[in-house]
Enzyme design. Structure first.
Site, short mmCIF file in Angstrom:
data_model
loop_
_atom_site.label_atom_id
_atom_site.label_comp_id
_atom_site.label_asym_id
_atom_site.label_seq_id
_atom_site.Cartn_x
_atom_site.Cartn_y
_atom_site.Cartn_z
N GLN A 17 -45.77 45.67 34.23
CA GLN A 17 -44.56 45.81 34.86
C GLN A 17 -43.95 44.55 35.18
O GLN A 17 -44.82 43.87 35.80
CB GLN A 17 -44.74 47.04 35.89
CG GLN A 17 -44.79 48.45 35.36
CD GLN A 17 -45.05 49.73 36.36
OE1 GLN A 17 -45.46 49.26 37.24
NE2 GLN A 17 -44.59 50.78 36.06
N ASP A 162 -41.00 36.76 19.03
CA ASP A 162 -40.80 37.96 19.53
C ASP A 162 -39.08 38.09 19.71
O ASP A 162 -38.96 38.31 20.88
CB ASP A 162 -41.26 38.48 20.58
CG ASP A 162 -41.59 39.99 20.66
OD1 ASP A 162 -41.16 40.59 19.69
OD2 ASP A 162 -42.26 40.43 21.48
#
Ligand SMILES: Nc1ncnc2c1ncn2[C@@H]1O[C@H](COP(=O)(O)OP(=O)(O)O)[C@@H](O)[C@H]1O
Ligand SMILES: [Mg+2]
Length: 338
Positions: A17, A162
């Protein structure tokens, strides 16, 4: 460690997170925290990769599945280590410091650990909103995204693997900030030179040269089973948008889908013959990055003469766009680059 630290996360990361916090010197930062135990769980899951690769091997018998599995395992293994990500991220932040339209936030190295990554917080406009911007703005962002991802590979031989819509933001000053260097690949000079030589062969329609390059580098374990003309057409289906189309091309989801089908789907025109082709592991993440970049540009419906931009690294041509000229100026003074 921090002046203040928000209790609620601002974003979900794939294996953690992200929280917003403030340093004692007043800087705003993003703190990515890995879930406890997740690294061990992913490592255990990767054992199943061997089974998946055995199935894949049946579809594409020419492929060296073991070598591909090793490459995937290595890249994903690295993604579990935020300390390594911090190093890769810093390397790109250094390269792009002072760049006219690319921003890479600084890493706070002293606070980063194997499971904690602290970077300068960036405030910007995300992809969903950018998709709704006028054509000229989307074209500009598309060109920046293309220059960042492919330019990193071909000029610097290291890149983020990515190109995901969540991994960049448009800043108020017009620059685009790139985030997330977890999936990262560095390449040697030789394989990068090979890719550029193949792209030139496709641009020039030189089937014999393309066949020779791929046979010599292990992509064609049985060269005689692959017809040079078919090979040229097969590779051309995947990269025509920046090799043979020397004109403004608006990329669309239909184009991206077609490229995906032609390069990997049994329905594609040359699938049966190209089953005897091998993907060399060294090139796997570069090819994947290129396809994902195309997917992002397609969702943006960005338009450019991608070939003229790519010629800067394929042939060392002078830039023909405004952004290209700004970037050339940057590299001339930064003393790095191609
Ligand atoms: N420096 C930053 N500034 C602002 N937002 C950030 C920053 N770093 C990460 N984020 C937010 O957190 C999300 C997840 O972080 P990211 O590094 O992309 O994780 P993952 O590697 O899991 O994709 C990003 O998509 C972005 O929304
Ligand atoms: Mg991300």
């Amino acid at each position: 460690m921090f002046e203040s630290f928000a209790q609620e996360p601002i974003a979900a990361a794939s294996i953690g997170q992200v929280y917003r916090a403030t340093l004692h010197d007043g800087r705003e930062v993003a703190v990515k925290v890995q879930y406890p135990g997740v690294a061990a769980a992913v490592r255990a899951d990767m054992q199943n990769l061997d089974m998946i690769m055995r199935l894949l091997k049946r579809m594409t018998p020419g492929m060296d599945a073991k070598a591909i599995a090793a490459e995937i395992r290595e890249r994903i293994g690295e993604e579990l280590d935020y300390e390594l990500e911090a190093q890769n991220h810093s390397a790109l932040a250094r390269i792009f410091r002072g760049h006219p339209f690319i921003a890479v936030p600084e890493v706070i190295t002293s606070l980063s650990r194997e499971r904690v990554l602290v970077t300068e917080f960036v405030q910007g406009v995300g992809f969903e909103e950018l998709k709704r911007r006028p054509q000229s703005e989307r074209d500009r962002i598309g060109e920046i995204v293309f220059r960042f991802f492919l330019g990193c590979l071909y000029r610097h031989r290291q890149f983020s693997g990515d190109p995901h819509p969540g991994n960049f933001l448009l800043l108020a000053d017009g620059r685009v900030a790139f985030l997330d260097f977890g999936l990262f690949k560095r390449m040697q000079r030789e394989p990068v030179a090979l890719e550029l030589a193949c792209q030139r062969a496709v641009s020039e329609g030189d089937a014999a040269e393309l066949h020779r390059l791929l046979a010599q580098s292990g992509f064609l374990p049985e060269p005689d089973r692959v017809d040079p003309g078919h090979l040229l057409a097969f590779i051309g289906e995947a990269i025509w948008w920046y090799t043979t189309a020397d004109e403004p091309v608006q990329l669309t989801p239909e184009i991206a889908t077609q490229v995906m089908i032609e390069s990997s789907d049994p329905r594609s025109s040359y699938f049966a013959e190209m089953r005897h082709q091998d993907m060399r592991p060294e090139h796997l993440f570069g090819r994947r990055m290129e396809l994902l970049t195309l997917a992002v540009l397609s969702q943006l419906r960005a338009r450019a003469n991608w070939h003229r931009i790519a010629r800067e690294w394929m042939y060392g041509d002078d830039p023909v766009t405004e952004l290209g000229r700004e970037e050339a100026e940057f590299y001339a003074h930064a003393g790095v680059g191609a």
